[in-house]
Scaffold this motif. Structure first.
Motif, PDB file in Angstrom:
ATOM      1  N   PHE A  46       0.825  -1.198   0.000  1.00  0.00           N
ATOM      2  CA  PHE A  46       0.000   0.000   0.000  1.00  0.00           C
ATOM      3  C   PHE A  46       0.868   1.261   0.000  1.00  0.00           C
ATOM      4  N   SER A  49       1.980   2.065  -3.493  1.00  0.00           N
ATOM      5  CA  SER A  49       0.868   2.639  -4.265  1.00  0.00           C
ATOM      6  C   SER A  49       0.628   4.105  -3.907  1.00  0.00           C
ATOM      7  N   PHE A  50       0.576   4.393  -2.617  1.00  0.00           N
ATOM      8  CA  PHE A  50       0.315   5.771  -2.198  1.00  0.00           C
ATOM      9  C   PHE A  50       1.477   6.703  -2.552  1.00  0.00           C
ATOM     10  N   LEU A  88       1.244   4.562   7.521  1.00  0.00           N
ATOM     11  CA  LEU A  88       0.306   3.442   7.526  1.00  0.00           C
ATOM     12  C   LEU A  88       0.416   2.644   8.821  1.00  0.00           C
ATOM     13  N   TRP A 112      -7.911   7.231  -3.992  1.00  0.00           N
ATOM     14  CA  TRP A 112      -6.883   6.979  -2.994  1.00  0.00           C
ATOM     15  C   TRP A 112      -7.428   7.101  -1.586  1.00  0.00           C
ATOM     16  N   LEU A 115      -9.236   3.846  -1.133  1.00  0.00           N
ATOM     17  CA  LEU A 115      -8.291   2.753  -0.977  1.00  0.00           C
ATOM     18  C   LEU A 115      -7.666   2.777   0.411  1.00  0.00           C
ATOM     19  N   PHE A 116      -7.467   3.982   0.928  1.00  0.00           N
ATOM     20  CA  PHE A 116      -6.895   4.108   2.264  1.00  0.00           C
ATOM     21  C   PHE A 116      -7.863   3.553   3.298  1.00  0.00           C
TER      22      PHE A 116
END
Length: 116
Positions: A46, A49-50, A88, A112, A115-116
């Motif tokens: 993750f 991705s972020f 995260l 986003w 997704l978070f």
């Protein structure tokens, strides 16, 4: 002498129980390490991705510096892979509120945030 013998048997029984307890703790360490490895892998995926999304956002918007237009929190939480992983981890463990960490992502896009 009989009392001494009874005390020794009690000590041996308590040592046996302690040995069983230590063996059980050690047998759960393996499972704990695999769970931590899985959590680290998920956080890493993750975070990549972020970080990629925030970097693309900066490049598309022509933002060379995060200090422009109040993007300080974006830099604070999402500017690099280690920072992103730490963010995260903090949100998962309760170190910071997830609302505080997700607000800068709303500039990047709703996907986003979801997704978070």
């Amino acid at each position: 002498r009989l009392l001494r013998t009874l005390k020794i048997t009690k000590v041996i029984k308590s040592i046996r129980a302690l040995r069983v307890l230590v063996n059980q703790i050690l047998s759960t360490v393996n499972s704990m390490l695999w769970a931590m490895t899985l959590l680290l892998l998920i956080i890493y995926l993750f975070a990549v991705s972020f970080t990629q999304a925030v970097t693309n956002f900066r490049l598309n918007e022509g933002l060379a510096d995060f200090q422009v237009d109040g993007k300080v929190n974006m830099h604070k939480y999402w500017s690099s892979l280690p920072r992103c992983m730490f963010t995260l981890f903090m949100t998962v463990t309760g170190g910071i509120s997830w609302v505080e960490a997700v607000q800068p992502l709303s500039d990047v896009g709703g996907f986003w945030v979801a997704l978070f």
